[in-house]
Write a protein that holds these residues in place. Sequence first.
Motif, short mmCIF file in Angstrom:
data_model
loop_
_atom_site.label_atom_id
_atom_site.label_comp_id
_atom_site.label_asym_id
_atom_site.label_seq_id
_atom_site.Cartn_x
_atom_site.Cartn_y
_atom_site.Cartn_z
N MET A 137 0.84 -1.20 0.00
CA MET A 137 0.00 0.00 0.00
C MET A 137 0.88 1.25 0.00
N GLU A 138 1.95 1.19 0.78
CA GLU A 138 2.88 2.33 0.83
C GLU A 138 3.50 2.57 -0.55
N GLU B 115 -7.26 -1.49 -9.46
CA GLU B 115 -7.77 -0.11 -9.50
C GLU B 115 -7.27 0.76 -8.35
N PHE B 116 -6.96 0.10 -7.24
CA PHE B 116 -6.68 0.81 -5.99
C PHE B 116 -5.73 2.00 -6.17
N ILE B 130 -10.33 3.97 -16.43
CA ILE B 130 -9.84 3.00 -15.42
C ILE B 130 -10.07 1.57 -15.93
N ASP B 131 -11.27 1.33 -16.46
CA ASP B 131 -11.58 -0.01 -16.98
C ASP B 131 -10.62 -0.40 -18.10
N ARG B 166 -0.48 -5.19 -11.03
CA ARG B 166 -0.86 -4.09 -10.12
C ARG B 166 0.18 -2.97 -10.14
N THR B 167 1.44 -3.36 -10.29
CA THR B 167 2.47 -2.31 -10.33
C THR B 167 2.51 -1.65 -11.71
#
Lengths: 266, 261
Positions: A137-138, B115-116, B130-131, B166-167
């Motif tokens: 999260m960071e 998405e976070f 975003i999608d 995610r990254t």
Amino acid sequence: MNTETGQTTQRAGILGGLRDFFAGMYRLYKFIVQFFKQVFIPPYEIREVINQCYEVGCKTLPLITLTGFITGLVFTKQSRPSLSEFGAASWLPSLVTIAIVRALAPLVTSLIVAGKVGSNIGAELGSMKVSEQIDAMEMTATNPFKFLVVTRILACSLMLPLLVLYSGGVGILGSYLNVHTNELTSFRGFMNDAFSKISFLDIFSSVIKSAVYGFTVGVISCFQGYNATNGTVGVGKAANQAVVISMFAIFLEETVIVQFVNSFLR
Amino acid sequence: MQKNPDIQNSQAKETIISVKNVYKAFGTLKVLNGISLDVVRGENVVVLGKSGSGKSVLIKIIAGLLKADKGDVNVLGCDMNTISNKDLQKLRLRIGFSFQSSALYDSMTVRENLEFALVRNKPQLSRADIDKAVKKVLDDVQLAGSIEQMPSELSGGQTKRIGIARTLILEPEIMLYDEPTAGLDPVTSIEINKLMNKVKDEYKTTSIIITHDLTCAKTTGDRVAMLYDGKFLRQGSFEEVFQSDDVRIKNFYDYNFITNP
């Protein structure tokens, strides 16, 4: 010689324990200071606070309803014989309501929240810590303390007073059920008697101390979870300590707050 | 120590990660003992070493998750010793970190995990944008069908891929991979290695890959640095490093062949 060595070891153990205790208290103090620093600085995680309020408030409602109702019902039932002996059964509504509003509702509800929500927070944050989710999260430029800790502490502090008011109401209904079954008292008559001895200060102090208990549960549970170490063992320990320490702290606070409020009531 | 001609040429390129004489200890345990490493833009550097040699600590220092006790760390022009919290947050948007455990948020679906960061850091983006970004990274890691799954429903390899996706959604300049193939079967490991190379080519990233897997080091690394007891024993191409007569490097090489024949 052996006795001397034993005494030295015992003394070292006690000193080590005291040192750990004060080091822990200092870390907790810094944790609380960090909360107050972050809570006022934007961005405000409003959406997550609402989400956590739902988790703390709505998901605890069934348990609070059941325990609140049973507390009122059983307390009335148990008090009846003693009061009847002195011909004072008519005092039951006001006696039970005073007990519920001043002590039972805040204490019982807080202990249930400490058990259900505290363990949940301790385990969830502990698990996030040991599986590097907090670091992740960071890395997404999100302040995990604000997103995970501040929101949960706020949710506990805001929702517990509401839960206590609700629990008190349900407890009084439980009491009414018993009184009505035995004496066929009307609902309006019961309520008139019940609130005849309740002042604004009773309800106000009950709400304030519930907020304090909520803050306590939030801070201790988040502190234990956020600082969890040692893998799954650490997660279990964090969940367990979140509950045990929260409950202990609530009893200590109750003792202090009762002394303080009573000095106003005199 | 000999240097690969490509690496000599690369020195003319921009150095975007510079680690100089870095020390780090946890209590009495010394983890890094004055290590130095420069990484130029577009390069894949593999840091090899046995467990506990300080590899993960090194990239956590580069990412700003840990502070060095002593020494200089400079990432994308930012001095990590003096960087403010605000600047560190900005810098982190340019660095992707693929964790050993993948560190997916358990309580969120794959879509929410992806998405976070985007929702929080690019509020100007519309739902459609975003999608689109989520679909693109999922296509890149070949897991478009997993979008509504929970992390607990994914296999080890899928979890790693989603962790990388995610990254990638923030299109980082630097990728830090912590043991990307640890705990995976050989076939899945090869797929992850290919994915890391694809990320380098398509996203033009500069990467540091922490591993003890020689296949991973050989297939993904432009340069290999061998870490032992908190110090680099040797840096260079894979062949250069393992042509060394140093018994510690030979043992590491032999051990990999014995355990991964």
